[in-house]
Design a protein around this motif. Structure first.
Motif, PDB file in Angstrom:
ATOM      1  N   MET A  13      -9.567   3.281 -13.240  1.00 12.84           N
ATOM      2  CA  MET A  13     -10.602   2.349 -12.784  1.00 12.84           C
ATOM      3  C   MET A  13     -11.999   2.880 -13.102  1.00 12.84           C
ATOM      4  N   GLU A  14     -12.201   4.189 -12.888  1.00  8.64           N
ATOM      5  CA  GLU A  14     -13.509   4.777 -13.191  1.00  8.64           C
ATOM      6  C   GLU A  14     -13.783   4.765 -14.690  1.00  8.64           C
ATOM      7  N   GLN A  15     -12.753   4.970 -15.492  1.00  6.02           N
ATOM      8  CA  GLN A  15     -12.928   4.931 -16.937  1.00  6.02           C
ATOM      9  C   GLN A  15     -13.359   3.539 -17.396  1.00  6.02           C
ATOM     10  N   LYS A  16     -12.830   2.515 -16.748  1.00  6.63           N
ATOM     11  CA  LYS A  16     -13.137   1.133 -17.120  1.00  6.63           C
ATOM     12  C   LYS A  16     -14.477   0.665 -16.556  1.00  6.63           C
ATOM     13  N   HIS A  17     -14.767   1.035 -15.291  1.00  9.69           N
ATOM     14  CA  HIS A  17     -15.932   0.475 -14.611  1.00  9.69           C
ATOM     15  C   HIS A  17     -17.071   1.473 -14.410  1.00  9.69           C
ATOM     16  N   GLY A  18     -16.817   2.736 -14.663  1.00  9.40           N
ATOM     17  CA  GLY A  18     -17.839   3.757 -14.473  1.00  9.40           C
ATOM     18  C   GLY A  18     -17.672   4.482 -13.145  1.00  9.40           C
ATOM     19  N   GLU A  19     -18.018   5.769 -13.125  1.00 11.89           N
ATOM     20  CA  GLU A  19     -17.821   6.573 -11.923  1.00 11.89           C
ATOM     21  C   GLU A  19     -18.783   6.205 -10.804  1.00 11.89           C
ATOM     22  N   ASP A  20     -19.843   5.464 -11.108  1.00 13.22           N
ATOM     23  CA  ASP A  20     -20.783   5.029 -10.065  1.00 13.22           C
ATOM     24  C   ASP A  20     -20.314   3.764  -9.366  1.00 13.22           C
ATOM     25  N   THR A  21     -19.206   3.189  -9.808  1.00 18.44           N
ATOM     26  CA  THR A  21     -18.659   1.990  -9.180  1.00 18.44           C
ATOM     27  C   THR A  21     -17.724   2.395  -8.044  1.00 18.44           C
ATOM     28  N   PRO A  22     -17.946   1.897  -6.840  1.00 17.34           N
ATOM     29  CA  PRO A  22     -17.010   2.195  -5.743  1.00 17.34           C
ATOM     30  C   PRO A  22     -15.616   1.678  -6.085  1.00 17.34           C
ATOM     31  N   CYS A  23     -14.614   2.546  -5.974  1.00 19.80           N
ATOM     32  CA  CYS A  23     -13.243   2.175  -6.313  1.00 19.80           C
ATOM     33  C   CYS A  23     -12.298   2.596  -5.192  1.00 19.80           C
ATOM     34  N   LEU A  24     -11.348   1.732  -4.879  1.00 24.18           N
ATOM     35  CA  LEU A  24     -10.345   2.009  -3.852  1.00 24.18           C
ATOM     36  C   LEU A  24      -8.979   1.564  -4.339  1.00 24.18           C
ATOM     37  N   VAL A  25      -7.978   2.372  -4.037  1.00 20.39           N
ATOM     38  CA  VAL A  25      -6.586   2.052  -4.360  1.00 20.39           C
ATOM     39  C   VAL A  25      -5.764   2.146  -3.084  1.00 20.39           C
ATOM     40  N   PHE A  26      -4.888   1.165  -2.867  1.00 19.14           N
ATOM     41  CA  PHE A  26      -3.934   1.242  -1.767  1.00 19.14           C
ATOM     42  C   PHE A  26      -2.537   1.010  -2.315  1.00 19.14           C
ATOM     43  N   SER A  27      -1.540   1.222  -1.473  1.00 20.63           N
ATOM     44  CA  SER A  27      -0.158   1.063  -1.921  1.00 20.63           C
ATOM     45  C   SER A  27       0.677   0.438  -0.810  1.00 20.63           C
ATOM     46  N   ASP A  28       1.904   0.170  -1.138  1.00 22.50           N
ATOM     47  CA  ASP A  28       2.883  -0.262  -0.146  1.00 22.50           C
ATOM     48  C   ASP A  28       3.405   0.974   0.586  1.00 22.50           C
ATOM     49  N   SER A  29       4.157   0.760   1.659  1.00 25.88           N
ATOM     50  CA  SER A  29       4.810   1.861   2.370  1.00 25.88           C
ATOM     51  C   SER A  29       6.165   1.385   2.874  1.00 25.88           C
ATOM     52  N   GLU A  30       6.999   2.352   3.205  1.00 25.19           N
ATOM     53  CA  GLU A  30       8.297   2.052   3.808  1.00 25.19           C
ATOM     54  C   GLU A  30       8.154   2.157   5.322  1.00 25.19           C
ATOM     55  N   VAL A  31       8.523   1.128   6.053  1.00 29.95           N
ATOM     56  CA  VAL A  31       8.446   1.139   7.508  1.00 29.95           C
ATOM     57  C   VAL A  31       9.718   1.789   8.051  1.00 29.95           C
ATOM     58  N   THR A  32       9.534   2.789   8.932  1.00 29.82           N
ATOM     59  CA  THR A  32      10.685   3.495   9.494  1.00 29.82           C
ATOM     60  C   THR A  32      10.561   3.585  11.014  1.00 29.82           C
ATOM     61  N   ASP A  33      11.648   4.010  11.652  1.00 27.88           N
ATOM     62  CA  ASP A  33      11.577   4.294  13.080  1.00 27.88           C
ATOM     63  C   ASP A  33      11.102   5.733  13.280  1.00 27.88           C
ATOM     64  N   SER A  34      11.136   6.208  14.499  1.00 29.25           N
ATOM     65  CA  SER A  34      10.592   7.533  14.805  1.00 29.25           C
ATOM     66  C   SER A  34      11.352   8.658  14.112  1.00 29.25           C
ATOM     67  N   LYS A  35      12.615   8.382  13.734  1.00 28.50           N
ATOM     68  CA  LYS A  35      13.439   9.407  13.072  1.00 28.50           C
ATOM     69  C   LYS A  35      13.486   9.206  11.553  1.00 28.50           C
ATOM     70  N   LEU A  36      12.569   8.365  11.053  1.00 27.04           N
ATOM     71  CA  LEU A  36      12.466   8.055   9.623  1.00 27.04           C
ATOM     72  C   LEU A  36      13.648   7.258   9.088  1.00 27.04           C
ATOM     73  N   GLU A  37      14.391   6.611   9.998  1.00 25.46           N
ATOM     74  CA  GLU A  37      15.428   5.687   9.561  1.00 25.46           C
ATOM     75  C   GLU A  37      14.755   4.390   9.112  1.00 25.46           C
ATOM     76  N   PRO A  38      15.145   3.840   7.960  1.00 29.66           N
ATOM     77  CA  PRO A  38      14.447   2.672   7.403  1.00 29.66           C
ATOM     78  C   PRO A  38      14.516   1.440   8.308  1.00 29.66           C
ATOM     79  N   ILE A  39      13.377   0.782   8.465  1.00 29.25           N
ATOM     80  CA  ILE A  39      13.291  -0.535   9.097  1.00 29.25           C
ATOM     81  C   ILE A  39      13.080  -1.587   8.022  1.00 29.25           C
ATOM     82  N   SER A  40      12.176  -1.286   7.082  1.00 31.46           N
ATOM     83  CA  SER A  40      11.929  -2.162   5.945  1.00 31.46           C
ATOM     84  C   SER A  40      11.470  -1.317   4.770  1.00 31.46           C
TER      85      SER A  40
END
Length: 254
Positions: free
Chosen positions: A115-142
């Motif tokens: 993103m910085e290469q395309k828009h320049g390092e002075d451009t504010p850039c943010l990236v987010f992602s998905d996550s796996e939802v789990t219970d307290s013991k890391l057993e998958p919920i979704s």
């Protein structure tokens, strides 16, 4: 693509003895070619959180907040205001009770570099992602937070839509120093509903946002979650959207 910018992880902690050791270990196990540091902002706790952190020695930097923040939101915002901004650094937000994928930092940093290469390092850039939802013991919920909450992550492309629904979790955020500088100004944190929603709005309106459509962390659900995840329903979404609109407007008016 490889990047060798520094990665600084901002972790807000409070009474997190049950899971914080596992979380810090997962961050420090990141497959990242550049320097990586974990900066922990600790509210005074009544359990052994501080002792668990100290087990890592100089692998982490511990900042004990002189006065209680009162919430994770306030702790993160205070951290962003107090932490010096470094031009050669990517910043990441971390909760105290999740588990990160070993490639989370690398994949996020690579996206930021493109993103910085395309828009320049002075451009504010943010990236987010998905996550796996789990219970307290890391057993998958979704396998997908986006699916579980019925979130279309592309809504950030129309920033006005973000007033009604937050598209992302702060614990998945990575952003560059240009955005960090904008987030460092003094704010009335009481007017901000949630730090991650405000940060995403700031990025969407002043810079560039992108996302990685795969889960890069295990998002742990337990009885002490301050916010947590709730399975989608149309009624819940409508109620939350209406209730949150005024608070969201107040957040971005600062």
């Amino acid at each position: 693509m490889k990047t060798h910018k520094k990665a600084k992880v901002i972790l807000a902690a409070f009474n997190g003895e049950r899971h914080i050791k596992e979380q810090i270990s997962s961050i420090l196990s990141s497959e990242y070619p550049g320097p990586l540091r974990v900066q922990i902002y600790l509210d005074r706790s009544s359990d052994s959180t501080e002792s668990e952190i100290q087990l890592f020695g100089d692998k982490v930097e511990l900042q004990k907040n002189p006065t209680p923040s009162g919430s994770a939101k306030a702790n993160f915002l205070n951290a962003l205001q107090s932490l010096d901004c470094e031009n050669d650094t990517y910043y990441f937000l971390s909760d105290q009770d999740d588990v990160w994928n070993t490639k989370k930092v690398l994949k996020t940093a690579n996206m930021l570099a493109r993103m910085e290469q395309k828009h320049g390092e002075d451009t504010p850039c943010l990236v987010f992602s998905d996550s796996e939802v789990t219970d307290s013991k890391l057993e998958p919920i979704s396998k997908s937070y986006f699916y579980y909450e019925n979130i279309n992550p592309d809504i950030f492309r129309t920033p006005e839509s973000l007033f009604f629904q937050n598209a992302a979790q702060g614990c998945t955020f990575g952003f560059n120093s240009a955005l960090k500088r904008k987030l460092s100004r003094q704010l009335d944190t009481e007017k901000i509903k949630m730090h991650d929603h405000w940060i995403l709005l700031a990025a969407a309106y002043t810079g560039k946002v992108s996302y990685i459509n795969e889960p890069l962390l295990q998002y742990r659900q337990h009885e002490k979650n301050e916010v947590g995840s709730r399975k989608y329903s149309p009624i819940n979404l409508a109620v939350r959207s209406i209730r949150n609109l005024k608070k969201t407007k107040a957040s971005v008016d600062q």
